[in-house]
Write an enzyme that holds these catalytic residues in place. Structure first.
Site, PDB file in Angstrom:
ATOM      1  N   ASP A 188      10.900   3.230  21.173  1.00  0.00           N
ATOM      2  CA  ASP A 188      11.929   2.451  20.461  1.00  0.00           C
ATOM      3  C   ASP A 188      13.124   2.220  21.369  1.00  0.00           C
ATOM      4  O   ASP A 188      13.840   1.224  21.230  1.00  0.00           O
ATOM      5  CB  ASP A 188      12.381   3.217  19.207  1.00  0.00           C
ATOM      6  CG  ASP A 188      13.414   2.434  18.397  1.00  0.00           C
ATOM      7  OD1 ASP A 188      13.117   1.279  18.020  1.00  0.00           O
ATOM      8  OD2 ASP A 188      14.514   2.958  18.158  1.00  0.00           O
TER       9      ASP A 188
ATOM     10  N   GLU B  17      18.189  -4.325  26.969  1.00  0.00           N
ATOM     11  CA  GLU B  17      19.403  -5.113  27.194  1.00  0.00           C
ATOM     12  C   GLU B  17      20.622  -4.232  26.918  1.00  0.00           C
ATOM     13  O   GLU B  17      20.675  -3.542  25.901  1.00  0.00           O
ATOM     14  CB  GLU B  17      19.369  -6.296  26.227  1.00  0.00           C
ATOM     15  CG  GLU B  17      20.509  -7.234  26.306  1.00  0.00           C
ATOM     16  CD  GLU B  17      20.507  -8.102  27.545  1.00  0.00           C
ATOM     17  OE1 GLU B  17      21.600  -8.368  28.047  1.00  0.00           O
ATOM     18  OE2 GLU B  17      19.414  -8.503  27.999  1.00  0.00           O
TER      19      GLU B  17
ATOM     20  N   HIS C 171      14.798  -0.809  19.531  1.00  0.00           N
ATOM     21  CA  HIS C 171      15.882   0.125  19.190  1.00  0.00           C
ATOM     22  C   HIS C 171      16.312  -0.059  17.720  1.00  0.00           C
ATOM     23  O   HIS C 171      17.486  -0.320  17.432  1.00  0.00           O
ATOM     24  CB  HIS C 171      17.075  -0.092  20.140  1.00  0.00           C
ATOM     25  CG  HIS C 171      17.984   1.101  20.244  1.00  0.00           C
ATOM     26  ND1 HIS C 171      18.503   1.552  21.436  1.00  0.00           N
ATOM     27  CD2 HIS C 171      18.488   1.938  19.304  1.00  0.00           C
ATOM     28  CE1 HIS C 171      19.288   2.595  21.222  1.00  0.00           C
ATOM     29  NE2 HIS C 171      19.287   2.858  19.920  1.00  0.00           N
TER      30      HIS C 171
ATOM     31  N   ARG D 207      16.781   7.885  23.769  1.00  0.00           N
ATOM     32  CA  ARG D 207      17.435   6.976  24.718  1.00  0.00           C
ATOM     33  C   ARG D 207      16.446   6.647  25.840  1.00  0.00           C
ATOM     34  O   ARG D 207      15.692   7.513  26.301  1.00  0.00           O
ATOM     35  CB  ARG D 207      18.699   7.604  25.331  1.00  0.00           C
ATOM     36  CG  ARG D 207      19.932   7.533  24.448  1.00  0.00           C
ATOM     37  CD  ARG D 207      20.422   6.106  24.186  1.00  0.00           C
ATOM     38  NE  ARG D 207      21.616   6.042  23.355  1.00  0.00           N
ATOM     39  CZ  ARG D 207      21.614   5.874  22.035  1.00  0.00           C
ATOM     40  NH1 ARG D 207      20.479   5.766  21.371  1.00  0.00           N
ATOM     41  NH2 ARG D 207      22.761   5.797  21.376  1.00  0.00           N
TER      42      ARG D 207
HETATM   43  P1  NAD Z   1      22.202  16.073  18.061  1.00  0.00           P
HETATM   44  O1  NAD Z   1      23.412  16.169  18.914  1.00  0.00           O
HETATM   45  O2  NAD Z   1      22.266  16.553  16.651  1.00  0.00           O
HETATM   46  O3  NAD Z   1      20.995  16.835  18.773  1.00  0.00           O
HETATM   47  C1  NAD Z   1      20.657  16.667  20.110  1.00  0.00           C
HETATM   48  C2  NAD Z   1      19.990  17.967  20.563  1.00  0.00           C
HETATM   49  O4  NAD Z   1      19.479  17.753  21.880  1.00  0.00           O
HETATM   50  C3  NAD Z   1      20.968  19.149  20.655  1.00  0.00           C
HETATM   51  O5  NAD Z   1      20.457  20.236  19.912  1.00  0.00           O
HETATM   52  C4  NAD Z   1      21.032  19.450  22.136  1.00  0.00           C
HETATM   53  O6  NAD Z   1      21.205  20.843  22.407  1.00  0.00           O
HETATM   54  C5  NAD Z   1      19.663  18.968  22.585  1.00  0.00           C
HETATM   55  N1  NAD Z   1      19.549  18.706  24.013  1.00  0.00           N
HETATM   56  C6  NAD Z   1      20.467  18.197  24.864  1.00  0.00           C
HETATM   57  N2  NAD Z   1      19.948  18.097  26.093  1.00  0.00           N
HETATM   58  C7  NAD Z   1      18.658  18.558  26.013  1.00  0.00           C
HETATM   59  C8  NAD Z   1      17.607  18.702  26.941  1.00  0.00           C
HETATM   60  N3  NAD Z   1      17.745  18.361  28.223  1.00  0.00           N
HETATM   61  N4  NAD Z   1      16.434  19.196  26.505  1.00  0.00           N
HETATM   62  C9  NAD Z   1      16.260  19.538  25.218  1.00  0.00           C
HETATM   63  N5  NAD Z   1      17.224  19.439  24.284  1.00  0.00           N
HETATM   64  C10 NAD Z   1      18.402  18.940  24.684  1.00  0.00           C
HETATM   65  O7  NAD Z   1      21.753  14.554  18.106  1.00  0.00           O
HETATM   66  P2  NAD Z   1      20.786  13.794  17.091  1.00  0.00           P
HETATM   67  O8  NAD Z   1      21.548  13.302  15.936  1.00  0.00           O
HETATM   68  O9  NAD Z   1      19.588  14.628  16.836  1.00  0.00           O
HETATM   69  O10 NAD Z   1      20.424  12.503  17.961  1.00  0.00           O
HETATM   70  C11 NAD Z   1      19.653  12.604  19.130  1.00  0.00           C
HETATM   71  C12 NAD Z   1      19.723  11.291  19.866  1.00  0.00           C
HETATM   72  O11 NAD Z   1      19.041  10.275  19.134  1.00  0.00           O
HETATM   73  C13 NAD Z   1      21.140  10.705  20.010  1.00  0.00           C
HETATM   74  O12 NAD Z   1      21.837  11.280  21.094  1.00  0.00           O
HETATM   75  C14 NAD Z   1      20.869   9.248  20.226  1.00  0.00           C
HETATM   76  O13 NAD Z   1      20.767   9.000  21.611  1.00  0.00           O
HETATM   77  C15 NAD Z   1      19.506   9.044  19.583  1.00  0.00           C
HETATM   78  N6  NAD Z   1      19.560   8.106  18.448  1.00  0.00           N
HETATM   79  C16 NAD Z   1      18.723   7.037  18.461  1.00  0.00           C
HETATM   80  C17 NAD Z   1      18.740   6.133  17.406  1.00  0.00           C
HETATM   81  C18 NAD Z   1      17.826   4.941  17.352  1.00  0.00           C
HETATM   82  O14 NAD Z   1      18.044   4.045  16.526  1.00  0.00           O
HETATM   83  N7  NAD Z   1      16.784   4.866  18.156  1.00  0.00           N
HETATM   84  C19 NAD Z   1      19.627   6.343  16.347  1.00  0.00           C
HETATM   85  C20 NAD Z   1      20.465   7.448  16.364  1.00  0.00           C
HETATM   86  C21 NAD Z   1      20.416   8.335  17.431  1.00  0.00           C
HETATM   87  C1  COI Z   2      22.796   5.486  17.723  1.00  0.00           C
HETATM   88  O1  COI Z   2      23.319   5.620  16.591  1.00  0.00           O
HETATM   89  O2  COI Z   2      23.114   6.240  18.670  1.00  0.00           O
HETATM   90  C2  COI Z   2      21.773   4.467  17.962  1.00  0.00           C
HETATM   91  O3  COI Z   2      21.018   4.606  18.898  1.00  0.00           O
HETATM   92  C3  COI Z   2      21.698   3.269  17.086  1.00  0.00           C
HETATM   93  C4  COI Z   2      22.786   2.297  17.403  1.00  0.00           C
HETATM   94  C5  COI Z   2      22.872   1.869  18.843  1.00  0.00           C
HETATM   95  C6  COI Z   2      22.760   1.115  16.478  1.00  0.00           C
END
Ligand code: NAD
Ligand code: COI
Length: 334
Positions: free
Chosen positions: A256, A262, A293, A232
């Site tokens: 990313d 936006e 993203h 994020r």
């Molecule tokens: P998840 O909940 O499985 O894992 C997140 C981990 O982060 C957890 O283990 C949690 O304990 C840890 N955490 C929380 N705060 C922390 C901190 N301050 N320092 C270190 N670790 C911390 O989530 P995930 O499925 O691994 O996804 C992670 C993030 O990826 C999502 O929250 C989302 O914001 C992002 N994401 C981005 C995209 C994209 O397209 N760019 C897509 C999906 C998810």
């Molecule tokens: C999520 O799944 O959290 C993402 O970041 C991707 C989504 C905004 C399409």
């Protein structure tokens, strides 16, 4: 049964229609985002599936409750734009898709890392300037010889660890909730920052994580560090990142998820370019790779986002429970 989908992207439409046909349900498909005005279009539905990056407000949930719509099933992972307390107060139950394809995002993070490690931005810039010879002078670094710091060892972080280890990299990890019985090399965040050649972020964009990577963090990092953020935008103080790119302390950044992206991200095509000065400056830097993203955006992920979201919605409606229900309390700790 009548259901509605909001924030429907062109690529999702066929999967939703196919699901509705297969299961014998009627699906109202809207491209608009879901808010207290647009929700009126969903009159008479049993539940809503949605994908959007703009807020789901308490007022929206109250309106849903007033219309007798008790379930919202989002098609993505991140919960940072949902007023979960507002949902609970209105009696609307919410689910997400916590794992539609963690490897899609992890593979993308590794892709950005490799692009930066082999200086492909600089090489490409020389070639575009017809400077074939100049393009030959960017000595790369090998992932397998690097120390990679993975911040956040959740679903996506663990996939990233698996891939980086596959290259032979030494991987340091930081997470306040370590994976029990893992062989991960957990260290403090400061130790990770001080010892990593590459830093890869996979933590949620909760308010308490805003600017967890800031000017002080950059001061603790190695000279020439590469940083990659596919999680994020709010995690990194982007102005501090820019300062450290300008000074050369940071050798490369793969972003990313941009801090000033936006808010209505998935409708950006309707609105034109980002028009942000920090983005514009970073776009000019060959050692920065920016993407809009899209780490999640693979065919597997899109299909799973739709399928798993609909499983959750039908679970709520038919069985009174969804596999991936989310609540305000759980979000506070993770
Ligand atoms: P998840 O909940 O499985 O894992 C997140 C981990 O982060 C957890 O283990 C949690 O304990 C840890 N955490 C929380 N705060 C922390 C901190 N301050 N320092 C270190 N670790 C911390 O989530 P995930 O499925 O691994 O996804 C992670 C993030 O990826 C999502 O929250 C989302 O914001 C992002 N994401 C981005 C995209 C994209 O397209 N760019 C897509 C999906 C998810
Ligand atoms: C999520 O799944 O959290 C993402 O970041 C991707 C989504 C905004 C399409």
């Amino acid at each position: 049964m009548k259901l509605a989908s909001f924030g429907t992207r062109v690529d999702e439409g066929p999967f939703l229609q196919e699901w509705a046909k297969r299961t014998g349900n009627e699906m109202l498909i809207f491209t608009e985002t879901l808010n207290e005005d647009t929700v009126a279009k969903a009159a008479g539905v049993k539940g809503i599936t949605c994908l959007q990056t703009v807020p789901y407000s308490a007022a929206l949930f109250q309106k849903m409750a007033d219309m007798g719509i008790k379930f919202l099933s989002i098609r993505n992972v991140g919960l940072d734009n949902i007023d979960l307390e507002g949902a609970a107060a209105a009696g609307v139950r919410v689910s997400n898709v916590p794992a539609y394809s963690p490897s899609a995002i992890a593979e993308f993070a590794v892709t950005l890392t490799m692009h930066l490690a082999r200086n492909l931005g600089q090489v490409e810039q020389h070639l575009r300037d017809n400077d074939y010879n100049g393009a030959m002078h960017y000595m790369g670094r090998e992932i397998g010889q690097s120390t990679v710091g993975v911040v956040g060892t959740g679903r996506i972080g663990r996939e990233a660890i698996r891939i980086f280890r596959g290259f032979g990299a030494k991987v340091l990890c930081y997470d306040p909730y370590p994976v029990a019985d893992s062989d991960y090399d957990y260290v403090s965040l400061d130790e990770l920052l001080a010892n990593s050649d590459i830093i890869d972020l996979h933590v949620p964009g909760l308010p308490q994580n805003t600017h967890m990577i800031n000017a002080d963090s950059f001061a603790k990092m190695k000279q020439g560090v590469i940083i990659v953020n596919t999680a994020r935008g709010n995690l990194i103080d982007t102005k501090a990142l820019l300062d450290n790119l300008r000074s050369g302390k940071v050798a490369g950044a793969g972003i990313d998820t941009f801090e000033f992206e936006e808010q209505d991200l998935l409708n950006l095509e309707k609105k034109g370019s980002l028009n942000d000065p920090v983005w514009d400056e970073m776009m000019q830097m060959p050692n920065v790779v920016l993407s809009p993203h899209i780490a999640y955006f693979t065919a597997t992920a899109v299909r799973n986002m739709v399928e798993f979201s609909m499983e959750n919605l039908m679970g709520f409606i038919n069985d009174g429970q969804a596999k991936n229900e989310v609540q305000a309390k759980a979000e506070a700790t993770k």
